[in-house]
Design an enzyme around this catalytic site. Structure first.
Site, mmCIF file in Angstrom:
data_model
loop_
_atom_site.group_PDB
_atom_site.id
_atom_site.type_symbol
_atom_site.label_atom_id
_atom_site.label_comp_id
_atom_site.label_asym_id
_atom_site.label_seq_id
_atom_site.Cartn_x
_atom_site.Cartn_y
_atom_site.Cartn_z
ATOM 1 N N GLY A 103 10.593 -95.826 -29.268
ATOM 2 C CA GLY A 103 9.200 -95.447 -29.518
ATOM 3 C C GLY A 103 9.116 -94.442 -30.655
ATOM 4 N N MET A 132 8.001 -91.302 -30.771
ATOM 5 C CA MET A 132 8.539 -89.977 -30.469
ATOM 6 C C MET A 132 10.040 -90.050 -30.226
ATOM 7 S SD MET A 132 6.886 -87.235 -30.844
ATOM 8 C CE MET A 132 8.065 -86.151 -30.015
ATOM 9 N N SER A 172 6.066 -79.783 -20.452
ATOM 10 C CA SER A 172 5.002 -79.107 -21.182
ATOM 11 C C SER A 172 4.161 -80.148 -21.894
ATOM 12 C CB SER A 172 5.569 -78.117 -22.205
ATOM 13 O OG SER A 172 5.922 -76.909 -21.586
ATOM 14 N N ASN A 192 2.712 -79.670 -24.537
ATOM 15 C CA ASN A 192 2.896 -79.461 -25.979
ATOM 16 C C ASN A 192 4.195 -78.686 -26.172
ATOM 17 O OD1 ASN A 192 2.810 -78.311 -28.647
ATOM 18 N ND2 ASN A 192 0.633 -78.830 -28.702
ATOM 19 N N MET A 193 5.150 -79.310 -26.847
ATOM 20 C CA MET A 193 6.496 -78.736 -26.949
ATOM 21 C C MET A 193 6.645 -77.779 -28.130
ATOM 22 S SD MET A 193 8.720 -79.737 -24.658
ATOM 23 C CE MET A 193 8.618 -80.871 -23.253
ATOM 24 N N HIS A 224 -8.352 -83.102 -34.035
ATOM 25 C CA HIS A 224 -7.277 -84.096 -34.123
ATOM 26 C C HIS A 224 -7.746 -85.314 -34.920
ATOM 27 C CE1 HIS A 224 -5.399 -81.852 -30.767
ATOM 28 N NE2 HIS A 224 -4.278 -82.372 -31.209
ATOM 29 N N LYS A 260 -7.079 -90.408 -32.039
ATOM 30 C CA LYS A 260 -6.843 -89.777 -30.733
ATOM 31 C C LYS A 260 -8.024 -90.052 -29.819
ATOM 32 C CE LYS A 260 -5.443 -85.436 -28.537
ATOM 33 N NZ LYS A 260 -4.143 -85.910 -27.995
#
Lengths: 229, 229, 229, 229
Positions: D13, D15, D102, D104-105, D133, D137
């Site tokens: 993927g 990410m 989390s 958001n990392m 954004h 999104k």
């Protein structure tokens, strides 16, 4: 339909590759002649190029213009750091065929430069230009900030403090124009999100430039707002 | 030199007092007829007024215009919250003498509205207007945001998302116009530092309006950029 | 209920008047001894003062502290531009009674200074402090920017570029702290809307200081976050 | 030196690829087991993995945790859009081995969440969270804005207006926290410049998580500021 044939000077460089990618994603366009400094010049192939895009280096400019002048092929140039010598070359060659040069090819920066004209109406305000770029950028202030400063001076007809420069992290390019009076503050701000912004602007400029019949030294602003007489 | 004689409608109100203060600090200007709702109307005194400034209320508008029309005295009006009825009154009376109405009298907001025109060149971007005001302000979005939205729509010729409104603390008035593409973000931002900004704009507009020979419905933008035919 | 008796040094100055106004609007507080340089000192009246507020001048500090020390009356001092000499005086006198000194009395700036501590976790970022003030302000960078810089250095344990300063219009006071890496940018920004912010902070600090039993040199941050041992 | 063996769930993927790239550029780390949904699970290979990173989908979570629990291999999870069911799974499995989740990392957002605590001192201010954004999104407001809102509520102990969301262009992710009083405005702003920010944070979190002896549900904030008891 016949495809628009692009030549790229400095094709294997970082911007050259970016430009090639944008051309490949543009309908009716193709990378026809990707050229690098160490390549042998192929004059016959060059004769078929519709428009050149050059982001290479000040040193390369003379050859680029000389070669393009052979077939009067329009040139879009986004190289920065030009001295008077290079600017004179641009002036000279653009008398015989269309040349477009801008220190910043982004549409948004062109709009920002255009919007600066409206500040003429409040020329009694205080002004300050500021830019933020990644910590690898060596020149201070940026070429774009210098152009903004020149245009702002023209609009408000007075001396201005030097542009301020911040260097840090990987900031791609932020430019701010502050207009300040005792009662209000106006800020025009541009933020480039990635490098593609310059490649896209250059390709759009090239597509426009091939349609210009008259020789002349054009800017990205002319693409958006029409050439001033 | 003869001083410019100002009339103020709603002279004891918050904006009325602010306007009087600005006039007193303006060379060649005087507060000649400070008028309040409860006062008896003095037609002879009104005949000598050079220009009226009115920031009172929508309800007062009809009387203000009717009385000013007696002597064709120009009127600068900064009242907001007008319905179609009041806007029709402005149209009607401005056919016989100069009337200037703007929802926001600040020079900076006028420049912002002018700068919006340059966004026509990038109408394929996404746009968003946002405003921030103190927590006492009840209307959402602000009149200024509505005007900006109308002008932005005119420039980019497409539908836009509703303006966003933030309410908090004592923020005097912030307006932002975002223009966003995949590669860049442009933000035009205006920040009013105090109430004087509107009074100063109104007095400057009045000084300009008395010099207009032709009847017509003017805006603060005309003061800065000239009346569009 | 007994009212808190305030003494103000430099009572007729711009900040002195602002402070008096805030005290008058504070329940349980009164301006008991408004003092100016040219006044004769009234030691008996001074004995009844609960707390002094001084925003006058570096030159006045010695007298202020000496007189306050007579009755061990706490002093809140918001004067800026202190040299080592004045800082030594603060140190010396605060050994015998509570003295609170801050270059910026606003609560928001105190919070900003506290928030800087969290940047220790990303000390590998690039940092830049920036401030914007009205065009009448002569010192560059502002005292607040210098304090922020000191605290930031303490947090991230490394050298930092000098704070940048913009001067223009009537901007009351903006401070920004940029933290920048290759992947992200963090900005902490403080914007003072008016002069009252400092007066309010000083009065709140004074109300807190009178409750401190121990002598010591306090800061506005201690009022919000507790005195560090 | 033995290299840290990473497993990646959803390795092909967007990410997953980004994470693989970061691991390859990290000294002492290697992509040992890149796993995709359609792959057959290799339990023997999984036994050698030091830490899993999973950004795949809420649906995948149960399998991910179950498989990791076999060998008590720590899991870093950055998937968003979890319902109560998935959050319960995280709670359950983290009782027997270390799990870090989390929304958001990024390090900067973790710092922002930490900095919010300082706002407890000015809880009488008005607050507003805002996020911007890209126009692709779909969820509004962002998961990060929701987490910021929860932390802000905890800090200031009062109800807050809903976060505002702007959608436009290719903005990677901007989050702002406004704190506003009658006298001042504080803005904490985070701007993600690219996707790498999340991958880098996840890899840093994984490197930290393998050193945690105790089972538990960790967050990215614990990596920077230590686990709260």
């Amino acid at each position: 339909m016949k495809k628009l044939k692009f030549g790229i000077v400095g094709a294997s460089g970082r911007m050259g590759q970016e430009i090639a990618k944008v051309i490949e994603n543009t309908k009716g366009a193709e990378v026809f002649y990707p050229f690098d400094r160490e390549d042998k010049w192929d004059s016959r192939k060059a004769a078929q190029v519709d428009v050149w895009i050059d982001f290479s280096s000040p040193e390369a400019l003379k050859d680029v213009l000389k070669r393009a002048s052979e077939h009067k092929t329009p040139v879009v140039c986004g190289t920065t750091g030009f001295s008077k010598k290079e600017k004179d070359l641009l002036e000279k060659y653009s008398k015989t065929f269309p040349v477009l040069w801008s220190s910043n090819m982004s549409l948004g920066v062109a709009v920002l430069n255009e919007a600066l004209k409206s500040l003429a109406a409040i020329s009694h305000f205080d002004f300050q230009i500021e830019e933020i770029h990644h910590n690898k950028k060596k020149d201070k202030p940026s070429g774009t900030a210098i152009t903004l400063q020149e245009n702002l001076k023209k609009a408000v007809q007075k001396d201005l403090p030097e542009p301020l420069a911040i260097r840090g992290g990987g900031v791609f390019g932020i430019h701010k124009v502050y207009s300040m009076s005792d009662e209000e503050v106006l800020v025009f701000e541009h933020n480039a999100l990635n490098r593609t912004v310059f490649a896209k602007g250059a390709v759009q400029a090239a597509t426009w430039l091939v349609k210009q019949k008259k020789p002349g030294l054009y800017q990205i602003r002319d693409v958006l707002f029409g050439k001033k007489a």
